[in-house]
Design a protein around this motif. Structure first.
Motif, PDB file in Angstrom:
ATOM      1  N   UNK A 136       0.827  -1.210   0.000  1.00 43.72           N
ATOM      2  CA  UNK A 136       0.000   0.000   0.000  1.00 43.72           C
ATOM      3  C   UNK A 136       0.861   1.260   0.000  1.00 43.72           C
ATOM      4  N   UNK A 137       1.937   1.203   0.768  1.00 37.38           N
ATOM      5  CA  UNK A 137       2.841   2.356   0.829  1.00 37.38           C
ATOM      6  C   UNK A 137       3.490   2.580  -0.535  1.00 37.38           C
ATOM      7  N   UNK A 138       3.927   1.506  -1.170  1.00 36.41           N
ATOM      8  CA  UNK A 138       4.550   1.627  -2.498  1.00 36.41           C
ATOM      9  C   UNK A 138       3.549   2.175  -3.511  1.00 36.41           C
ATOM     10  N   UNK A 139       2.319   1.680  -3.457  1.00 36.38           N
ATOM     11  CA  UNK A 139       1.289   2.168  -4.385  1.00 36.38           C
ATOM     12  C   UNK A 139       1.025   3.647  -4.160  1.00 36.38           C
ATOM     13  N   UNK A 140       0.947   4.040  -2.908  1.00 33.45           N
ATOM     14  CA  UNK A 140       0.707   5.454  -2.584  1.00 33.45           C
ATOM     15  C   UNK A 140       1.859   6.328  -3.072  1.00 33.45           C
ATOM     16  N   UNK A 141       3.085   5.838  -2.917  1.00 33.00           N
ATOM     17  CA  UNK A 141       4.244   6.591  -3.378  1.00 33.00           C
ATOM     18  C   UNK A 141       4.237   6.728  -4.898  1.00 33.00           C
ATOM     19  N   UNK A 142       3.865   5.654  -5.597  1.00 31.74           N
ATOM     20  CA  UNK A 142       3.813   5.706  -7.061  1.00 31.74           C
ATOM     21  C   UNK A 142       2.766   6.712  -7.522  1.00 31.74           C
ATOM     22  N   UNK A 143       1.607   6.699  -6.868  1.00 33.53           N
ATOM     23  CA  UNK A 143       0.546   7.644  -7.229  1.00 33.53           C
ATOM     24  C   UNK A 143       1.011   9.075  -6.967  1.00 33.53           C
ATOM     25  N   UNK A 144       1.658   9.297  -5.832  1.00 35.47           N
ATOM     26  CA  UNK A 144       2.144  10.636  -5.495  1.00 35.47           C
ATOM     27  C   UNK A 144       3.192  11.101  -6.502  1.00 35.47           C
ATOM     28  N   UNK A 145       4.088  10.210  -6.915  1.00 41.79           N
ATOM     29  CA  UNK A 145       5.117  10.570  -7.885  1.00 41.79           C
ATOM     30  C   UNK A 145       4.506  10.886  -9.249  1.00 41.79           C
TER      31      UNK A 145
END
Length: 75
Positions: free
Chosen positions: A11-20
């Motif tokens: 979930x953290x990785x997905x959130x980071x990808x979306x933010x980037x």
């Protein structure tokens, strides 16, 4: 327990990808707006220069009594 840790990590990785991706999109949007602003400024300056030239009498027809209109060219 390890399943919940890996799920949280995912979930953290997905959130980071979306933010980037959002940040990249925002930067590209700002670049486009900057280019458009520059184009508008250039067009406005060109229009103003054209209006100034028209107002100054450039390319106006020569009047009857202008210098050089009564020159006799026969030799």
């Amino acid at each position: 327990m390890s399943d919940s840790v890996s799920a949280a990590s995912g979930d953290i990785m997905s959130s980071m990808e979306v933010a980037m991706m959002k940040r990249q999109s925002d930067v590209q949007g700002q670049q486009v707006l900057s280019l458009l602003s520059g184009a508008i400024d250039s067009a406005s300056a060109a229009t103003a220069a054209g209006l100034q030239m028209a107002a100054s009498g450039v390319n106006q027809p020569v009047s009857e009594g202008s210098l050089g209109t009564h020159i006799n060219l026969s030799v």
